[in-house]
Design an enzyme around this catalytic site. Structure first.
Site: not given
Ligand code: PXP
Length: 249
Positions: A11, A22, A53-54, A104, A194, A216
Site C-alpha cells: 500500500n 509539503r 488526503r494522500h 486510517t 497494522g 505503513h
Molecule cells: N488494507 C486496507 C483495506 C487498508 O485500508 C490499509 C490501510 O492503508 C491496509 C490494508 C494497510 O494497512 P497498513 O498501512 O497498516 O499496513
C-alpha cells in the site's frame, strides 16, 4: 487450502502522505510502486479517499496504467469512487468504509447495515469485469453476508490482532476461523492492516490467506533501510511463516 505463493501487495498511500505534507512532487507513490515491484511485491494497493488526503486522482491514473504488477484500488462505496473505478478499470477493487475524521481505515465495512448499497457497488464493478474484495472485520456473519453480496474475495481486517500485540489469542482465532469459513464458502481470502515484520508470521501462516496488503510498516522501515530492503524483509518474514505452517492442521 494453502495457496502456494502468498501475494504481498504494498500500500503506497503512506508515500503520498509524506508528499502531501509539503504538497509537492516527492516522494512519488508511483515511483515507490515501481521500486516495490522490482523488489518482489506481487501487487500495488492505493486508496483514493474522498477527501484526497494522500493519494490523488493523478496517482491512481498513473498506477492503473503503469503498474507492471497487479493494481488493487481501494475505494469507498460511493458513486464518485465507483465511477472512477469503472473508468480506470483496475483488475481489483477493494471496497472499504470511510469516515472523514478517522486517522486510517478504522473498522471493516458495515455490510449488514448497508447491504443494499454494498451489493449494488459489487454488482456494478463485477459487471464490468473487475474483481471485488470487501474489507471486513473478522466476524462470521459479515463473512456470510459478503458472500451473499456477490463479492469475489474478502480482506480480513487485522487491526484488532495488531492492536492486541499479535501472536496467539482471540484476535488471531477470529482470523483463523473467518479465513476458513470464507474459503469454505468459495471466497478468496486477503488480510491486512497494522501488520509488520514482528506480527505478520501467524497471519501469513493461515493457509487460506492468499494475499496480504501492507503499507505503513514497510514505508516506515524504508526510511532506515531503503524501500527494496524493507520489501525483502517483509517477503522473508511471510515466506518463513508460510514454510513453518503453524496453522496447517
Ligand atoms: N488494507 C486496507 C483495506 C487498508 O485500508 C490499509 C490501510 O492503508 C491496509 C490494508 C494497510 O494497512 P497498513 O498501512 O497498516 O499496513
Amino acid at each position: 487450502m494453502r495457496a502456494r505463493h502468498q501475494r504481498l501487495y504494498i500500500n503506497v498511500d503512506h508515500v503520498a502522505t509524506l508528499r502531501q505534507a509539503r504538497r509537492g512532487d516527492e516522494p512519488s507513490p508511483v515511483e515507490a510502486a515501481a521500486i516495490c515491484e522490482v523488489a518482489g511485491a506481487d501487487g500495488i494497493t492505493a486508496h483514493l479517499r474522498e477527501d484526497r488526503r494522500h493519494i490523488q486522482d493523478a496517482d491512481v491514473e498513473a498506477l492503473a496504467t503503469m503498474s507492471k504488477s497487479y493494481f488493487n484500488l481501494e475505494a469507498a462505496c460511493a458513486d464518485e469512487m465507483i465511477g472512477i473505478a469503472l473508468r480506470l478499470h483496475p483488475p481489483q477493487v477493494t471496497l472499504v468504509p470511510e469516515r472523514r475524521q478517522e486517522i486510517t481505515t478504522e473498522g471493516g465495512l458495515d455490510v449488514a447495515g448497508d447491504a443494499e448499497r454494498v451489493g449494488r457497488c459489487v454488482r456494478r464493478l463485477r459487471d464490468a469485469g473487475i474483481r471485488v474484495s470487501l474489507f471486513i472485520d473478522p466476524d462470521e456473519e459479515t463473512v456470510r453476508l459478503s458472500k451473499k453480496c456477490g463479492a469475489d474475495a474478502i480482506e480480513l481486517h487485522t487491526g484488532q490482532y495488531a492492536l492486541a500485540g499479535g501472536g496467539d489469542g482471540p484476535a488471531l482465532d477470529a482470523l483463523v476461523h473467518c479465513a476458513k469459513l470464507a474459503s469454505d464458502l468459495g471466497l478468496a481470502v486477503h488480510a491486512g492492516h497494522g501488520l509488520n515484520v514482528a506480527n505478520v508470521g501467524p497471519v501469513a501462516a493461515i493457509p487460506e490467506i492468499e494475499e496480504l496488503n501492507i503499507g505503513h510498516s514497510i514505508v516506515s522501515r524504508a526510511i532506515f533501510v531503503g524501500l527494496p530492503e524493507a520489501v525483502r524483509e517483509m517477503r522473508g518474514a511471510m515466506d518463513a511463516a508460510r514454510r513453518s505452517g503453524a496453522h496447517s492442521a
